[in-house]
Every structure is written in C-alpha cells, then in structure tokens.
Design an enzyme around this catalytic site. Structure first.
Site, PDB file in Angstrom:
ATOM      1  N   ASP A   1     100.092   8.379 -27.738  1.00 56.16           N
ATOM      2  CA  ASP A   1     100.033   8.455 -26.275  1.00 56.16           C
ATOM      3  C   ASP A   1     101.403   8.591 -25.640  1.00 56.16           C
ATOM      4  OD1 ASP A   1      97.346   8.331 -25.700  1.00 56.16           O
ATOM      5  OD2 ASP A   1      97.283   6.146 -25.682  1.00 56.16           O
ATOM      6  N   CYS A   2     102.411   8.245 -26.384  1.00 55.71           N
ATOM      7  CA  CYS A   2     103.755   8.186 -25.812  1.00 55.71           C
ATOM      8  C   CYS A   2     104.601   9.401 -26.148  1.00 55.71           C
ATOM      9  CB  CYS A   2     104.445   6.907 -26.259  1.00 55.71           C
ATOM     10  SG  CYS A   2     103.535   5.467 -25.726  1.00 55.71           S
TER      11      CYS A   2
END
Ligand code: GLC
Ligand code: GLC
Length: 815
Positions: A487-488
């Site tokens: 997600d990052c």
C-alpha cells in the site's frame, strides 16, 4: 526475558506479571459480538462493527497506554483498602497475579491481603453478550466484609463520533436501571432499535450510571469516589458520560468463596415491540429478560464456557501436528490457527493498534485471511467470499475496503489498487480445494451491491483476471494503479502536501507505472482460474488462461528480472524500481516471493538466484526485511514507503506478511533448512525468550518487526491483525509440513529441515480423518518415495478423498 509461559495442555498463555512491555491482548467472541481484552482487563466491546456499534468506550493511545476496560474493584470495609484484582486501574500491589489468555476467553486472578479473586471473561457461542464471572475467596483467618464494584464506560455507539462530537453527545446519554440491570439506551427512540445492558447476579447495595458522579470531579479510574467511600451514589445519567457500575456487598467467612456474575450485552428490539408500555419511551425488557436471567446462573455460565472450549477443540482438531519442534507444534496446533480465526473475524479493524474506527474489511486482506481459516469453518469462508465479491465493480476492479455492517464498498478509500481483484481468485480457489463445493461458482452475486446486476461468482473471477489484462503498461506488465500489495509504494501519487493520505489523494494522470509483483500474482491467479475452469469442463477457457499466464511469465522474465533478483516495478516515468541501478530500494522481497510462488524461474535458475539474493541482502536474525537499502529520504515518485524512517514498516522493516512467501519459495525449490530457518526467525513462540526486545505478545504474529536500519531492531509492532497469520499458517502447514488440500484430494509433500526424522499429523478433510505419519532419512529435505493408505501403496503423493466418516492411516516415506 519472559513475562509468562505457555500452557499447551490448556491451550493458554499464562502471563505472570501485569506490567508487560505492551498490553498483551486476547479476543472475546467468535461470531457477531466481539471484544478485545488485555492482560489487565483493558479493552472494549462491540457488536459486528467496531466503529458503528461500539458498546464500551476506550481511549486509544492513552497514558498509561491501556486504560478503559472491564473493571472490577474490591474494597475491604474494615480498612478501607481498595484494589483492582486485574491490577489496572488502581495498580495496587498484588500477590500471585496471573492472566490466562485462552481460546476466546481470558481469566485474570490475583490475591491481596488474603482475598483471592479470579475473573473469567468470555462470550458464549451464539450470544451477543459477554460474561464476567468473578470468584472471590476469603483466605484469611477471620471474616471479611467486602464491597465489589463493577465499572464500564458506555460508548454512544458510533465510536468515531463518540470521540469527537462533544457539543452534541454531552446532552444525549440516557440509561434505565431496573433491579440489578443497567440499560444503556442513548438514542433508543423511534429511530434506534438497540441498547446495551449490564446485569449483575446479586442484589445491589447501589449503582452508578453517571461517570463523573461515580469518579468524582478531577478523579480518575484509579480512585473512583464511590469506591473510595465504599458506597454508590445511585446516580442516573442524563447526558454527559453514561457508565455502568454495580455495588455488591459480600461477607465471607474464612475459607468461603462467592461467585458474582456480570453480563454485558447488546440487544435489538423489533420496531413494533420497542417500548413497554407501548407509546412510552421505556425500553421493552421482556424479550431480553430470559437471556439475562439465563446467563446470571452459575450452571449456565459453566456449561457455556465448556461449550466454548469444546468448540475450539473441534476446530483445532481439524489439523494437529507432532513435530520435533515445540514452537511449530504450539503455533500450528493452537495459536496460529486461533490468530487466523481472529484476523478472519476482525480483518484490520480492532486491536490495540487498529482503533476500530478507521478501516473496514480489506478486499485483498479478507481474501488472504481466508487462506488460513477456510479449513476451520468453510461455510463462513463461503459467505465471506460472496460478500466480498458482491462489492466488486463491473470492471472487475474492487473497492479497497468494505464495511462489515452494511457490506458495501467504502467510497472514502475507493479503488484502483490493481492487485485487489486477483486475490478474489486465490480466496475462491482455497475454498474450492478445501470443500470441492463447486456450487459456489454458480451463486448469483451483484456488482457494487447493485440489485439486478447479479452474475455467477464464476464470472466475477473471470472479470478479476480480465481487469489485469485490460490494464497493461509499456512492458506489458500490469499497471500498478494506486498501489499493489504494498500500500505504501505509491508510484502515481506524487504527494507533496504533508498530511495528505497517500491512499486516497488524486493520482497523477498519464503515467505508466507497472508492477512486477502483480505480474507474478497474475501468473498464479491465471493458473488457479485455469484449474477452476477445468473442473467445470471448460477446457478451452482453461487453455486461454494458461496461455495468458505463460505470456505474463515471459514478460516477467524479460522485463522483471534484474540479473540477480526480480525487479519490483517501473515508476510513473518508466524507470525501474527495485534494481541494482537504484541506490536505495534496490531489492524488494515481494516479487521474489510472489514470482516463485507462481512458478516463474523454477526451470532456469532464476528462482534459486533470487532466493540467494534474499538471503544475502534481506535476511536478518529477526526476519527478512522488506527492501534494502532503506530509503533515507522522501522520494516523491515512490510515495509513502519513503516517508517512514529507515527500518520501520514498509521502509525496510521486517514486514512479516511477506516472510512466508519466501518460506514457501524455499520449500518449492526444496531447501528445507532455509524454509524452516525463516519460519523460526519470526515465530512468536521461538521469540518468547526475548520478550523484553520483541515487546508484543509471544503467542501471535505482529505485522512488523523493526528492521536492521531501525534504532529498535527486533522490536515488534501491530500485533494480531495481519495477513502474516494466514500466510504463516499456509507456509508451515501446507509447504513445510506439506499437508495440502488440492482439488483431487490431500497432497502430502513436505519440505523439512535435514535434521528431522519424522513428524505426525492428523487432518480432517472433507469429512474423513487422515492419520498421517511422515518419516525420512536424515539429510533429505524433500521428495516422497512412497505413500501407503491403510497399508496399501498408492501412486504418487496425492490421496484421493476418502468417504466421509472414514479414518485412514497414511504412511509417507521420504527419500
Ligand atoms: C497492511 C494492509 C495490507 C497491505 C500491507 C502492506 O497490512 O492491511 O493490505 O498489503 O499493509 O502495505
Ligand atoms: C498505512 C500502513 C500500511 C497500510 C496502509 C493502508 O499506509 O502503513 O501498512 O497498508 O496504511 O491503510
């Protein structure tokens, strides 16, 4: 250093001092009513949705860290001395403190000045309530006159609003008190149909329901005014902060024990029967009365507790192993399986690190949580798959999250995480392999919860695969969208505004960022869907998926291979990420795991090379870090990953979720020692001796262990709710021990440490029970020489499903 010990016989972790480095928690409830409880009785409860139906209030990130919970106070009438038998919140000195966290229950016991108290907390199966059963024993020579006070603080239902909207909420609180039951009914009017109740088995000497009266102005939970003076105020809450406190007086002869039961629960009344008398605003208590009465009885409580224990014996009995390693046995047989149930139930919503107000169920998260849970209660996994699929968008794309109460996609987080859809195929495949229930594929399922859009689940899977193919970049690798599993890693985000969410801010248009990870995931998912198509007799379609997979495999080898390892991605501008060319972030763990899981590079040495690079560059004694070198500054083209200090979270932390992919990859290529070694490095039980460093619970996996670039290398964070639980369960049970459900039956294909000589396992699978024993000569890691079923030799190592009810003896000889 340890703060307790395992009691494997009782399936408990026993904490022997209250001041653990962090709150060490457990979960109550397995179906709809849930709570979290710490080793000092901190925590809160909710019905189904930790945000929208919160029963009790909790102040996150408090000082001390864990404050607010299911508190009881004892007060000695003669001396005025009062204390919390769970240590918090008074923190009075205790003799013999012990907290036993078990499967769905916790029991906290202690002694002070000859007064022993033991409280058992649990949620009976099938009920929307929790029980606190306290047993007080007088070990003194003389009579003891005691007061017992209970205390909970009610949350005004929406936990987010509850912590922010004070101008309104300070005027809404309402309760009713009848007999020994306190009813919390804030907003229970024509609009809201639910209330909470807090009941006590004993006649009351008094009660309080107004927090500030119970505590007294400027006082805290450590010395409530009512407890201090030994008498309730009988306060009835009007607005402000409603609480629930019973006061019970106890006189105990020497040696005498007394049991006091408290029941905290949630109840919904049907619209036509909300008020009693009708037309009034008084809560109708008739429907709930028999439930309360039942669980205030000692025998009912005891049998409900036994029921819960039996339930867990049954669930855990589905897979039991006996290996030469006690940490493996304990995690597989007890705690890892239990954690899989909890993550399945909670997704990432409610823990000491997830506030329960932020996140719903993750699309990719829930599909992965299934992998470790599906063998336990397949019917619930089936329901979950259909729920998830019903939120899928017509494009095949997915909302990143959905809300468990409404089962609708969450607009606030939105979609465009381009790995999401592929996980639905893996979730469905796991269910099919476990159950052979092909009927799920024909279930009509909506898109975006829109009635009238139903199509068979199978079509949802087809669209999932299509979604990737419709979104390929210049190298013909999948476009990454907002992010993939990581997600990052936000390659289209270009955020320069502090505080802006990397996950929701508008992406920059026109880029070509591609993900090698999704490439690997696609190859895996395409093969799964091909197998599913084959089961349905759609062989032509299966061929198409295999061809799609093969094509992507070629693309990954060509554009995703860096020479010594798999690359991670191409950024917005088409520049490589996760390559020797990158000064920082030159190798990432995710594509090494996922590509090998998908079978890429098994035949040309790439897999082995990639795993050697992992071992050289990423492996540490506390686990395998996510990437190296860590990012030392912010890269606007990479996003959130470079916003963390080096060594934490996705920036080169040991992000535990990814480690089992490497274990599986090592097992696939036959390196049993490496697979098991990685397994041991993050196994919480084998880290128990370094609890002062690890700090999180030694019985469950954390999301993250600080990496070697961090100041606190080896320190765990974010325990409990992580895809780590499911994936480690898969890695150890299906790939290291090698007991794996497949469409055609149960495959036994272990990859073990050289030193091991044998192990045993019991597996219930599609109604039959397999007693498996595996033996092997020392020095061998992988390879099955012979399998017999009930003494008869079979071809290969796939055991065809045995008739339901059958018990078969399986002997496996490796070599
Ligand atoms: C968190 C998220 C998960 C994501 C991972 C890596 O665990 O819940 O969806 O894959 O972080 O960023
Ligand atoms: C944060 C977390 C990450 C998680 C994401 C999604 O970025 O660091 O682990 O996946 O939020 O909510």
């Amino acid at each position: 250093m340890r703060y307790g010990h395992f009691d494997d016989g009782r399936r408990e972790y026993v904490i022997t001092r209250p001041d653990t480095p962090l709150p060490w928690i457990n979960y109550l409830g397995s179906e709809a009513y849930f709570g979290i409880i710490s080793n000092t009785a901190g925590g809160y409860s909710f019905y189904r949705d930790a945000r929208l139906r919160r029963l009790t209030r909790y102040r996150y990130n408090n000082v001390p860290f864990d404050l607010g919970g299911r508190y009881l106070y004892l007060r000695d009438s003669a001396s005025g001395d009062f204390w919390s038998p769970s240590w918090q919140p008074t923190q009075s000195e205790l003799e013999d403190y012990e907290c036993r966290h078990g499967m769905g229950y916790s029991a906290i016991s202690s002694c002070r000045n000859g007064i022993e108290a033991e409280t058992l907390y649990f949620v009976p199966l099938g009920e929307n309530l929790e029980i606190w059963r306290m047993r007080v024993t007088n070990k003194r020579d003389g009579e003891a006159k005691l007061s017992l006070f209970s205390a909970v603080e009610f949350c005004l239902w929406d936990a987010q609003d509850d912590q922010t909207n004070f101008q309104r909420n300070f005027s809404t609180g309402q309760v009713e008190v009848e007999g020994s039951v306190i009813y919390h009914k804030t907003e229970y009017r024509e609009r809201r149909d639910h209330f909470a109740y807090f009941a006590c088995s004993e006649p009351l000497a008094g009660f309080d329901t107004q927090r500030d009266t119970f505590l007294g102005a400027y006082k805290g939970w450590d010395s409530p005014a009512a407890v201090e003076r030994g008498e309730s105020f009988d306060s009835v809450a009007h607005g402000w902060a409603p609480c629930g406190s019973h006061h019970v007086e106890l006189t105990l002869a020497p040696g005498e024990s007394k049991e006091v039961i408290f029941v905290l629960g949630y109840w919904e009344n049907p619209d036509e029967a909300k008020f009693d008398p009708p037309g009034s605003q008084t809560v109708s208590k008739k429907p709930v009365a028999p439930v309360i009465e039942r669980y205030l009885r000692s025998d009912e409580v005891e049998s409900a507790y036994q029921g819960l224990r039996d339930y867990w014996s049954r669930l855990l009995g589905i897979l039991q192993v006996q290996t030469p390693d006690e940490h493996t046995n304990r995690m597989v047989n007890i705690w890892n399986a239990y954690q899989c149930m909890v993550t399945f139930n909670m997704s990432r919503s409610a823990s000491f690190y997830e506030s329960g107000i932020g996140r719903g169920m993750g699309f990719r998260d829930s599909n992965q949580d299934l992998l470790g849970f599906v063998h336990m209660v397949p019917e619930r996994a089936r329901e979950r798959i259909l729920d998830i699929a019903a939120t899928q968008l017509p494009t095949g794309g997915a909302y990143h999250q959905y809300q468990p109460l409404t089962k609708r996609g969450n607009d606030a987080v939105g979609s465009g995480f381009n790995d999401d859809p592929a996980w639905l195929i893996l979730g469905a495949a796991a269910y099919l392999k476990e159950t052979a229930d092909l009927s799920i594929l024909d279930e009509p399922v909506t898109y975006d919860n829109e009635p009238g859009t139903e199509s068979p689940l199978y079509e949802h899977l087809q669209r999932s695969l299509r979604y990737t193919l419709d979104r390929l970049g210049p190298h013909e690798l999948p476009l990454i969208g907002r992010a993939d599993w990581n997600d990052c890693l936000n390659l289209n985000c270009f955020s320069t505004t502090p505080g802006e969410s990397f996950q929701t801010t508008e992406n920059k248009e026109g880029g070509v960022a591609e993900s090698v990870f999704i490439g690997g995931l696609f190859v895996l998912a395409a093969e799964e869907l091909a197998q599913i198509a084959g089961l349905r007799g759609q062989t032509d379609e299966a061929k198409v998926y295999r061809a799609d997979g093969a094509k992507m495999d070629t693309v990954v080898r060509e554009h995703g291979w860096d020479g010594e390892w798999f690359r991670r991605a191409y950024d917005y501008f088409g520049d490589v990420v996760g390559s020797a060319k990158n000064e920082e972030g030159s190798i990432f763990i995710e594509p090494q795991g996922m590509c090998i899981l998908a079978g890429i590079g098994l035949d040309d040495g790439k897999a082995e090379k990639a795993l050697d690079s992992v071992s050289d560059k990423l492996a540490t004694k506390h686990g395998i870090v996510l990437q190296q070198p860590a990012f030392t500054h912010y890269y606007v083209n990479l996003g959130e990953i470079s916003s963390y200090p080096p060594g934490y979270k996705e920036n080169a932390g040991v992000f535990c979720h990814t480690n089992p992919w490497i274990m599986i990859a090592e097992a696939i290529i036959g390196r049993g020692d490496a697979a098991f070694d990685y397994y041991q490095r993050i196994n919480p039980s084998s880290r128990e001796d370094i609890s002062e460093l690890h700090r999180c619970e030694p019985y469950v996996y954390p999301q993250m262990i600080a990496g070697k670039d961090a100041a606190s290398f080896g320190e765990a964070k974010n325990s409990w709710l992580s895809g780590t639980a499911a994936w480690n369960f898969v890695a150890v049970s299906q790939w290291i021990l090698g007991v794996r459900a497949e469409y055609g039956g149960l495959r036994i294909d272990p990859c073990l440490p050289k030193e091991w000589e044998r192990f045993e396992a019991t597996r219930r699978f599609r109604g039959a029970t397999y007693q498996i024993s595996v033996s092997k000569p020392k020095g061998v890691c992988k390879g099955v020489a012979q399998v017999t079923v009930d003494g008869k030799k079979i071809e290969g190592n796939l055991i065809a499903p045995q008739p339901a009810g059958a018990e078969v003896v399986v002997e496996v000889t490796m070599g």
